[in-house]
Scaffold this active site. Sequence first.
Site, PDB file in Angstrom:
ATOM      1  N   HIS A   1       4.782   0.166   0.315  1.00  0.00           N
ATOM      2  CA  HIS A   1       5.500  -0.637   1.307  1.00  0.00           C
ATOM      3  C   HIS A   1       4.619  -1.763   1.823  1.00  0.00           C
ATOM      4  O   HIS A   1       3.391  -1.761   1.630  1.00  0.00           O
ATOM      5  CB  HIS A   1       6.026   0.238   2.448  1.00  0.00           C
ATOM      6  CG  HIS A   1       4.966   0.985   3.187  1.00  0.00           C
ATOM      7  ND1 HIS A   1       4.309   2.079   2.662  1.00  0.00           N
ATOM      8  CD2 HIS A   1       4.431   0.784   4.412  1.00  0.00           C
ATOM      9  CE1 HIS A   1       3.431   2.511   3.529  1.00  0.00           C
ATOM     10  NE2 HIS A   1       3.466   1.750   4.597  1.00  0.00           N
TER      11      HIS A   1
ATOM     12  N   ARG B   1       4.720   5.609  14.473  1.00  0.00           N
ATOM     13  CA  ARG B   1       4.605   6.151  13.115  1.00  0.00           C
ATOM     14  C   ARG B   1       3.973   7.536  13.105  1.00  0.00           C
ATOM     15  O   ARG B   1       2.948   7.764  13.751  1.00  0.00           O
ATOM     16  CB  ARG B   1       3.758   5.222  12.233  1.00  0.00           C
ATOM     17  CG  ARG B   1       3.871   5.594  10.757  1.00  0.00           C
ATOM     18  CD  ARG B   1       3.018   4.717   9.882  1.00  0.00           C
ATOM     19  NE  ARG B   1       1.671   5.282   9.747  1.00  0.00           N
ATOM     20  CZ  ARG B   1       0.775   4.847   8.864  1.00  0.00           C
ATOM     21  NH1 ARG B   1       1.075   3.839   8.066  1.00  0.00           N
ATOM     22  NH2 ARG B   1      -0.412   5.400   8.805  1.00  0.00           N
TER      23      ARG B   1
ATOM     24  N   ASP C   1       0.487   4.866   1.986  1.00  0.00           N
ATOM     25  CA  ASP C   1      -0.295   5.296   3.149  1.00  0.00           C
ATOM     26  C   ASP C   1      -1.412   6.272   2.774  1.00  0.00           C
ATOM     27  O   ASP C   1      -1.172   7.287   2.121  1.00  0.00           O
ATOM     28  CB  ASP C   1       0.616   5.941   4.203  1.00  0.00           C
ATOM     29  CG  ASP C   1       1.434   4.889   4.939  1.00  0.00           C
ATOM     30  OD1 ASP C   1       0.932   3.764   5.138  1.00  0.00           O
ATOM     31  OD2 ASP C   1       2.587   5.189   5.295  1.00  0.00           O
TER      32      ASP C   1
ATOM     33  N   HIS D   1       0.824  -1.217   0.000  1.00  0.00           N
ATOM     34  CA  HIS D   1       0.000   0.000   0.000  1.00  0.00           C
ATOM     35  C   HIS D   1       0.851   1.257   0.000  1.00  0.00           C
ATOM     36  O   HIS D   1       2.050   1.221   0.269  1.00  0.00           O
ATOM     37  CB  HIS D   1      -0.940   0.028   1.214  1.00  0.00           C
ATOM     38  CG  HIS D   1      -0.218   0.115   2.528  1.00  0.00           C
ATOM     39  ND1 HIS D   1       0.496  -0.921   3.072  1.00  0.00           N
ATOM     40  CD2 HIS D   1      -0.102   1.140   3.415  1.00  0.00           C
ATOM     41  CE1 HIS D   1       1.018  -0.562   4.225  1.00  0.00           C
ATOM     42  NE2 HIS D   1       0.679   0.692   4.452  1.00  0.00           N
TER      43      HIS D   1
HETATM   44  C1  SIN Z   1       3.075   0.769   7.954  1.00  0.00           C
HETATM   45  O1  SIN Z   1       2.461   0.303   7.009  1.00  0.00           O
HETATM   46  O2  SIN Z   1       3.131   1.967   8.143  1.00  0.00           O
HETATM   47  C2  SIN Z   1       3.787  -0.147   8.915  1.00  0.00           C
HETATM   48  C3  SIN Z   1       5.097  -0.626   8.385  1.00  0.00           C
HETATM   49  C4  SIN Z   1       5.776  -1.550   9.345  1.00  0.00           C
HETATM   50  O3  SIN Z   1       5.290  -1.758  10.471  1.00  0.00           O
HETATM   51  O4  SIN Z   1       6.818  -2.085   8.973  1.00  0.00           O
END
Ligand code: SIN
Length: 282
Positions: free
Chosen positions: A258, A273, A102, A100
């Site tokens: 990611h 985050r 974000d 995805h």
């Molecule tokens: C995310 O998608 O922001 C999480 C990425 C992660 O936990 O590695």
Amino acid sequence: MDRRIVVSPLTGSLGAVVSGIDIGKDLSNAEFDQIHQAFNDHGAIFFRDQELTHQEQIDFARRFGELEVHPIVNGMEDYPEIIKVLKPAGESASFGTGWHSDNSFFEKPSLGSVLYGVTIPPHGGDTLFANQYMAYDALSEGMKALLDGLVAVHSAGPAYTSETAKEKYEGKTPITYRWSDTVNEETEHPVVRTHPETGRKALYVNQMFTQRFKDMTVAESQPLLQYLYAHCTKPDFCCRFRWEPKSVALWDNRCVQHYAIDDYRSYERVMYRTTIMGDRPV
Ligand code: SIN
């Protein structure tokens, strides 16, 4: 005096480790410019051995733009801009597991995200990143011409109303959700977007939030979307980041997707985050 910042590419596709700088300390404008340049050049940049308070993480992320407070995922009580990404030992990962970009379901999706790793499994829990400029560039001229005219519909709906999401709204899980109209909203974005800073074209559809092409049904859209999802995450366009405690990853959601790998069930993982507000894709 400015510190000596070193940028070491991680792969031939994207990602670089940036060393020689404590991002939690005051960054001069020249130092920030070097970090910003590395971000634009490499799509995802990583820092090791960073001592960051929550406020320092917020201050660093704010150098790139205003921060988001997520409309569905609850932030920390004292720091609503920070989502504590906690996966307790014995459970499977349930945040970001799936390719995805974000918040692509926002009208103005996230510019970038800063993830700070605090408790890291002894092995597993890596994050994958995929370069969407490369994914676009590798397409045939015919496919580029087709996609350049297409618009896609994005929504948080399916991802945030799955069977596993139910417990999150009930507050029974380490990461909790609150109900918001955003869940049911749909937003339209070009399938190919032009990065506002680099001027490069990037593919902008993702498996988690893209639902269909505008003016087409889901069934009509799926064959081409499935092709694009497989294409845009080919290993040739990817890098894999191995976390250590005190590592920071900063990625550009405008040109990178990611995937948080779910392969560390026996271990706890704790990350923090912050996401930076972006522009409407064009
Ligand atoms: C995310 O998608 O922001 C999480 C990425 C992660 O936990 O590695």
